[in-house]
Motif scaffolding. Sequence first.
Motif, PDB file in Angstrom:
ATOM      1  N   SER A  43      36.684  36.737  34.684  1.00 15.60           N
ATOM      2  CA  SER A  43      35.880  35.656  34.114  1.00 15.60           C
ATOM      3  C   SER A  43      36.367  34.319  34.660  1.00 15.60           C
ATOM      4  O   SER A  43      37.538  34.176  35.022  1.00 15.60           O
ATOM      5  N   PRO A  44      35.475  33.314  34.711  1.00 15.35           N
ATOM      6  CA  PRO A  44      35.917  31.978  35.123  1.00 15.35           C
ATOM      7  C   PRO A  44      36.932  31.435  34.117  1.00 15.35           C
ATOM      8  O   PRO A  44      36.815  31.729  32.922  1.00 15.35           O
ATOM      9  N   PRO A  45      37.913  30.639  34.541  1.00 19.19           N
ATOM     10  CA  PRO A  45      38.113  30.201  35.926  1.00 19.19           C
ATOM     11  C   PRO A  45      39.010  31.130  36.747  1.00 19.19           C
ATOM     12  O   PRO A  45      39.160  30.939  37.933  1.00 19.19           O
ATOM     13  N   ALA A  46      39.601  32.158  36.087  1.00 16.73           N
ATOM     14  CA  ALA A  46      40.583  33.004  36.775  1.00 16.73           C
ATOM     15  C   ALA A  46      40.000  33.708  37.993  1.00 16.73           C
ATOM     16  O   ALA A  46      40.653  33.808  39.034  1.00 16.73           O
ATOM     17  N   VAL A  47      38.759  34.190  37.891  1.00 24.35           N
ATOM     18  CA  VAL A  47      38.165  34.985  38.964  1.00 24.35           C
ATOM     19  C   VAL A  47      38.081  34.218  40.283  1.00 24.35           C
ATOM     20  O   VAL A  47      38.043  34.819  41.366  1.00 24.35           O
ATOM     21  N   LYS A  48      38.068  32.890  40.205  1.00 26.83           N
ATOM     22  CA  LYS A  48      37.970  32.075  41.420  1.00 26.83           C
ATOM     23  C   LYS A  48      39.184  32.249  42.338  1.00 26.83           C
ATOM     24  O   LYS A  48      39.108  31.937  43.525  1.00 26.83           O
ATOM     25  N   SER A  49      40.288  32.745  41.779  1.00 22.66           N
ATOM     26  CA  SER A  49      41.497  32.912  42.596  1.00 22.66           C
ATOM     27  C   SER A  49      41.519  34.246  43.330  1.00 22.66           C
ATOM     28  O   SER A  49      42.450  34.533  44.074  1.00 22.66           O
ATOM     29  N   LEU A  50      40.478  35.071  43.153  1.00 21.97           N
ATOM     30  CA  LEU A  50      40.435  36.395  43.776  1.00 21.97           C
ATOM     31  C   LEU A  50      39.495  36.414  44.978  1.00 21.97           C
ATOM     32  O   LEU A  50      38.469  35.740  44.994  1.00 21.97           O
ATOM     33  N   SER A  51      39.841  37.243  45.954  1.00 22.60           N
ATOM     34  CA  SER A  51      38.939  37.478  47.086  1.00 22.60           C
ATOM     35  C   SER A  51      37.871  38.474  46.638  1.00 22.60           C
ATOM     36  O   SER A  51      37.991  39.115  45.588  1.00 22.60           O
ATOM     37  N   GLU A  52      36.831  38.644  47.451  1.00 21.80           N
ATOM     38  CA  GLU A  52      35.779  39.598  47.106  1.00 21.80           C
ATOM     39  C   GLU A  52      36.328  41.017  47.004  1.00 21.80           C
ATOM     40  O   GLU A  52      35.938  41.781  46.116  1.00 21.80           O
ATOM     41  N   ARG A  53      37.224  41.371  47.908  1.00 30.87           N
ATOM     42  CA  ARG A  53      37.810  42.711  47.875  1.00 30.87           C
ATOM     43  C   ARG A  53      38.595  42.911  46.586  1.00 30.87           C
ATOM     44  O   ARG A  53      38.519  43.967  45.950  1.00 30.87           O
ATOM     45  N   GLU A  54      39.354  41.896  46.189  1.00 30.37           N
ATOM     46  CA  GLU A  54      40.152  41.988  44.965  1.00 30.37           C
ATOM     47  C   GLU A  54      39.257  42.089  43.734  1.00 30.37           C
ATOM     48  O   GLU A  54      39.566  42.828  42.796  1.00 30.37           O
ATOM     49  N   ILE A  55      38.154  41.364  43.751  1.00 30.64           N
ATOM     50  CA  ILE A  55      37.200  41.456  42.639  1.00 30.64           C
ATOM     51  C   ILE A  55      36.619  42.866  42.578  1.00 30.64           C
ATOM     52  O   ILE A  55      36.507  43.459  41.494  1.00 30.64           O
ATOM     53  N   GLY A  56      36.283  43.420  43.744  1.00 33.74           N
ATOM     54  CA  GLY A  56      35.762  44.781  43.788  1.00 33.74           C
ATOM     55  C   GLY A  56      36.752  45.797  43.243  1.00 33.74           C
ATOM     56  O   GLY A  56      36.392  46.690  42.466  1.00 33.74           O
ATOM     57  N   ASP A  57      38.018  45.657  43.616  1.00 32.18           N
ATOM     58  CA  ASP A  57      39.060  46.565  43.127  1.00 32.18           C
ATOM     59  C   ASP A  57      39.226  46.443  41.612  1.00 32.18           C
ATOM     60  O   ASP A  57      39.396  47.443  40.902  1.00 32.18           O
ATOM     61  N   ALA A  58      39.196  45.201  41.113  1.00 33.35           N
ATOM     62  CA  ALA A  58      39.350  44.971  39.674  1.00 33.35           C
ATOM     63  C   ALA A  58      38.167  45.544  38.900  1.00 33.35           C
ATOM     64  O   ALA A  58      38.327  46.105  37.811  1.00 33.35           O
ATOM     65  N   MET A  59      36.974  45.418  39.469  1.00 32.04           N
ATOM     66  CA  MET A  59      35.791  45.978  38.810  1.00 32.04           C
ATOM     67  C   MET A  59      35.833  47.499  38.785  1.00 32.04           C
ATOM     68  O   MET A  59      35.414  48.135  37.815  1.00 32.04           O
ATOM     69  N   PHE A  60      36.338  48.084  39.864  1.00 31.48           N
ATOM     70  CA  PHE A  60      36.506  49.541  39.880  1.00 31.48           C
ATOM     71  C   PHE A  60      37.460  49.967  38.769  1.00 31.48           C
ATOM     72  O   PHE A  60      37.190  50.912  38.025  1.00 31.48           O
ATOM     73  N   LYS A  61      38.573  49.259  38.638  1.00 32.14           N
ATOM     74  CA  LYS A  61      39.554  49.596  37.605  1.00 32.14           C
ATOM     75  C   LYS A  61      38.958  49.426  36.214  1.00 32.14           C
ATOM     76  O   LYS A  61      39.181  50.257  35.326  1.00 32.14           O
ATOM     77  N   ARG A  62      38.170  48.358  36.029  1.00 34.39           N
ATOM     78  CA  ARG A  62      37.560  48.147  34.714  1.00 34.39           C
ATOM     79  C   ARG A  62      36.571  49.270  34.406  1.00 34.39           C
ATOM     80  O   ARG A  62      36.500  49.750  33.269  1.00 34.39           O
ATOM     81  N   ALA A  63      35.820  49.694  35.410  1.00 34.08           N
ATOM     82  CA  ALA A  63      34.880  50.801  35.217  1.00 34.08           C
ATOM     83  C   ALA A  63      35.631  52.077  34.844  1.00 34.08           C
ATOM     84  O   ALA A  63      35.200  52.840  33.971  1.00 34.08           O
ATOM     85  N   GLU A  64      36.744  52.308  35.507  1.00 32.21           N
ATOM     86  CA  GLU A  64      37.580  53.479  35.225  1.00 32.21           C
ATOM     87  C   GLU A  64      38.027  53.467  33.765  1.00 32.21           C
ATOM     88  O   GLU A  64      38.003  54.498  33.085  1.00 32.21           O
ATOM     89  N   LEU A  65      38.421  52.292  33.279  1.00 35.94           N
ATOM     90  CA  LEU A  65      38.858  52.161  31.888  1.00 35.94           C
ATOM     91  C   LEU A  65      37.692  52.339  30.922  1.00 35.94           C
ATOM     92  O   LEU A  65      37.849  52.943  29.852  1.00 35.94           O
ATOM     93  N   HIS A  66      36.525  51.812  31.285  1.00 36.94           N
ATOM     94  CA  HIS A  66      35.340  51.998  30.431  1.00 36.94           C
ATOM     95  C   HIS A  66      35.070  53.484  30.223  1.00 36.94           C
ATOM     96  O   HIS A  66      34.806  53.932  29.108  1.00 36.94           O
ATOM     97  N   VAL A  67      35.141  54.245  31.306  1.00 32.70           N
ATOM     98  CA  VAL A  67      34.884  55.681  31.229  1.00 32.70           C
ATOM     99  C   VAL A  67      35.970  56.377  30.412  1.00 32.70           C
ATOM    100  O   VAL A  67      35.692  57.276  29.611  1.00 32.70           O
ATOM    101  N   ALA A  68      37.222  55.959  30.599  1.00 29.49           N
ATOM    102  CA  ALA A  68      38.333  56.586  29.883  1.00 29.49           C
ATOM    103  C   ALA A  68      38.278  56.298  28.386  1.00 29.49           C
ATOM    104  O   ALA A  68      38.601  57.160  27.565  1.00 29.49           O
ATOM    105  N   VAL A  69      37.849  55.096  28.021  1.00 25.31           N
ATOM    106  CA  VAL A  69      37.821  54.708  26.605  1.00 25.31           C
ATOM    107  C   VAL A  69      36.689  55.408  25.865  1.00 25.31           C
ATOM    108  O   VAL A  69      36.873  55.933  24.765  1.00 25.31           O
ATOM    109  N   ASN A  70      35.504  55.399  26.441  1.00 30.51           N
ATOM    110  CA  ASN A  70      34.363  56.031  25.780  1.00 30.51           C
ATOM    111  C   ASN A  70      33.288  56.309  26.821  1.00 30.51           C
ATOM    112  O   ASN A  70      32.507  55.424  27.177  1.00 30.51           O
ATOM    113  N   ARG A  71      33.269  57.528  27.306  1.00 26.91           N
ATOM    114  CA  ARG A  71      32.384  57.879  28.414  1.00 26.91           C
ATOM    115  C   ARG A  71      30.921  57.532  28.134  1.00 26.91           C
ATOM    116  O   ARG A  71      30.260  56.894  28.944  1.00 26.91           O
ATOM    117  N   ARG A  72      30.405  57.967  27.028  1.00 26.38           N
ATOM    118  CA  ARG A  72      28.973  57.831  26.766  1.00 26.38           C
ATOM    119  C   ARG A  72      28.581  56.387  26.456  1.00 26.38           C
ATOM    120  O   ARG A  72      27.606  55.870  26.983  1.00 26.38           O
TER     121      ARG A  72
END
Length: 213
Positions: free
Chosen positions: A116-145
């Motif tokens: 989220s702003p303003p922190a996300v501004k310090s990340l590159s696109e690749r880093e944002i992509g990696d972080a989003m992948f990790k967040r998706a992984e956690l979403h699935v782990a917490v409650n798949r459906r």
Amino acid sequence: MGTDVLLQLAILILTLALFFAMHKFPKQALTKLRSRGRASAQAHRHFFQGAQLLARARSARNRTTAIGLAKDAAAQADRALSLDPKDAAAHILKALALDLMGHKLAALRSLDTALSPPAVKSLSEREIGDAMFKRAELHVAVNRRRRVDSAVADLLEAVRLSPDHVKAYCLLGQCYEMKGMQEEARTAFETAIKLEPGSIPAREALNRLGLAS
């Protein structure tokens, strides 16, 4: 004549005032920059110490040791954030440490802050992509459906930012499977195989779907 003397005196006083002001201002600015520089350097030290602790935690064979190291890594991330609250990398470090400790909801909150702003501004696109992948992984782990739609949204953005992210395509395929979208799942898994022909998770998934060639 007296007027000329007064005018020259006024100009002299103004010149001296400007001279001292010009010397005083850079000194004050430099002091602030030095202070900020020290804080930034210290924050980076805490971050790198935390990253080293997290690496040790991940490679530890003993669960108790791993959790202890992860706690120390999270503490270092907190110290870095106390000095630089807008540093997305430190929020991500904390999220990874919390995840290793089993605190997935807290890890999600840290990733939300990092992305989220303003922190996300310090990340590159690749880093944002990696972080989003990790967040998706956690979403699935917490409650798949309940969280699968959020995971899909993150993964679509992750592969847009990082088109060669094999793990993101594999997880996207799994999410589509959960949603009963077999054609989309097949496309995601096949893309993963194109990027990495030796991807075992993608091939196993296609076999599971009865779509392996």
